[in-house]
Design a protein around this motif. Structure first.
Motif, short mmCIF file in Angstrom:
data_model
loop_
_atom_site.label_atom_id
_atom_site.label_comp_id
_atom_site.label_asym_id
_atom_site.label_seq_id
_atom_site.Cartn_x
_atom_site.Cartn_y
_atom_site.Cartn_z
N THR B 24 -9.34 7.89 0.19
CA THR B 24 -8.25 6.33 0.29
C THR B 24 -9.41 5.65 1.00
O THR B 24 -10.35 5.81 1.39
CB THR B 24 -7.08 6.27 1.39
OG1 THR B 24 -7.62 7.55 2.97
CG2 THR B 24 -6.70 7.78 0.99
N TYR B 25 -9.15 4.20 0.44
CA TYR B 25 -9.74 3.16 0.60
C TYR B 25 -8.85 1.92 1.05
O TYR B 25 -7.34 1.88 0.61
CB TYR B 25 -10.73 2.75 -0.46
CG TYR B 25 -9.67 2.29 -1.88
CD1 TYR B 25 -9.35 3.12 -2.82
CD2 TYR B 25 -9.75 1.31 -1.65
CE1 TYR B 25 -9.10 3.15 -4.04
CE2 TYR B 25 -8.88 0.25 -3.40
CZ TYR B 25 -8.96 1.62 -3.89
OH TYR B 25 -8.15 1.41 -5.46
N SER B 26 -8.85 0.79 1.41
CA SER B 26 -8.19 -0.01 2.04
C SER B 26 -8.52 -1.73 1.51
O SER B 26 -7.60 -2.45 1.75
CB SER B 26 -8.53 -0.41 3.87
OG SER B 26 -10.10 -0.35 3.54
N ASN B 27 -9.75 -1.33 0.55
CA ASN B 27 -10.18 -3.16 0.18
C ASN B 27 -9.73 -3.19 -1.34
O ASN B 27 -10.02 -2.65 -2.18
CB ASN B 27 -11.34 -3.19 0.10
CG ASN B 27 -11.72 -4.69 -0.16
OD1 ASN B 27 -11.23 -5.17 -0.89
ND2 ASN B 27 -13.01 -5.74 0.31
N SER B 28 -9.03 -4.06 -1.99
CA SER B 28 -8.50 -3.72 -3.00
C SER B 28 -8.86 -4.58 -3.90
O SER B 28 -8.67 -4.20 -5.19
CB SER B 28 -7.28 -4.44 -3.27
OG SER B 28 -6.50 -5.65 -2.41
N LYS B 67 -5.00 2.89 -8.15
CA LYS B 67 -5.58 1.57 -7.47
C LYS B 67 -4.36 1.07 -6.63
O LYS B 67 -4.75 0.53 -5.73
CB LYS B 67 -5.36 0.40 -7.98
CG LYS B 67 -7.42 0.42 -9.06
CD LYS B 67 -8.15 -0.80 -9.68
CE LYS B 67 -7.96 -1.84 -8.50
NZ LYS B 67 -8.70 -2.74 -9.40
N LYS B 70 -4.74 3.13 -3.48
CA LYS B 70 -5.86 3.14 -2.86
C LYS B 70 -6.68 4.56 -2.82
O LYS B 70 -6.70 4.43 -1.66
CB LYS B 70 -5.97 1.89 -1.97
CG LYS B 70 -5.50 0.97 -1.81
CD LYS B 70 -5.73 0.30 -0.90
CE LYS B 70 -5.76 -1.58 -0.61
NZ LYS B 70 -3.92 -1.85 -1.06
N TYR B 71 -6.22 5.08 -3.92
CA TYR B 71 -6.64 6.96 -3.35
C TYR B 71 -6.90 6.47 -5.41
O TYR B 71 -7.24 6.69 -5.80
CB TYR B 71 -5.49 7.37 -3.55
CG TYR B 71 -5.21 8.92 -3.18
CD1 TYR B 71 -4.87 9.48 -4.28
CD2 TYR B 71 -4.79 9.32 -2.17
CE1 TYR B 71 -5.15 11.02 -4.10
CE2 TYR B 71 -4.66 10.33 -2.09
CZ TYR B 71 -4.96 11.71 -2.44
OH TYR B 71 -4.85 12.67 -3.25
#
Lengths: 114, 111
Positions: B24-28, B67, B70-71
């Motif tokens: 997972t990530y936080s920055n779009s 997106k 965010k995965y």
């Protein structure tokens, strides 16, 4: 298959000493990078280099670090005065153009600072 | 919140199993998504590369990017003992090569 070559595979140095890590990127590649991986931690970007200039650098890449392409084949990372916390695996990478799709990594140099 | 999060495992599966690895990530702003395989004492080796959202398949490997959530995921079908390695997800905002890596998931495939 062409590969990025790094020497030495393992380097031991005393704290405060200068070290130079050497890389031979793939021959037709134009963009060069250094990453590092402290044991048990993430791979971290240090610096990118193109056309004999630094393109981008991270906060880790302070004044103690420098990079150079001294000739047409080598790409080096110099640490001027090593600290204990510089102990890590250092990876060189290269790519033929401004793309991350063909980013090839070397096998790394394990730097141990005593 | 960390930029990229990945469960470090270790993950152990029997040979032939389907493996699912995730980040997972936080920055779009991330646009480029990669999966690397890293064997012990070796450099990361690119497995899969995806731009933006969608699926990509290459042999036994399938990469998925969502997106909106965010995965990202990597699926390995018919896993083999030779797949035993650490799998790293990595992301980039542009084509600059400043990859942001996840922690890596250690995978062991037992015969």
């Amino acid at each position: 298959e062409p590969e990025v070559t790094q020497t030495p595979s393992h380097q031991v140095t005393q704290m405060g000493q200068e070290v130079i890590l050497r890389c031979v990127p793939i021959s037709n590649h134009l963009y060069f990078y250094w990453y590092r991986q402290i044991l048990g931690q993430k791979v971290e970007f240090l610096v990118s280099f193109y056309n004999n200039e630094i393109s981008e650098k991270s906060e880790i890449f302070d004044d103690q670090f420098s990079v150079e392409r001294p000739d047409g084949s080598n790409f080096t990372l110099k640490i001027r005065s090593t600290k204990l916390e510089d102990s890590a695996m250092y990876f060189c990478a290269s790519t033929p153009q401004s793309t991350n799709e063909k980013l090839f990594f070397g096998s790394g140099t394990q730097l141990s600072v005593l | 919140q960390k930029e990229v999060e990945q469960d470090p495992g270790p993950l152990s599966v029997p040979e032939g199993a389907i493996v699912s690895l995730n980040c997972t990530y936080s920055n779009s702003a991330f646009q480029y998504f990669m999966w690397y395989r890293q064997y012990s004492r070796k450099g990361p080796e690119l497995l899969m590369y995806t731009y933006s959202s969608g699926n990509k398949e290459d042999g036994r490997f399938t990469a998925q990017v969502d997106k909106s959530s965010k995965y990202i995921s990597l699926f390995i079908r018919d896993s083999q003992p030779s797949d035993s390695a650490t799998y790293l997800c990595a992301m980039d905002y542009n084509q600059g090569g400043k990859l942001i890596f996840g922690q890596g998931t250690e995978l062991s495939v037992k015969p």
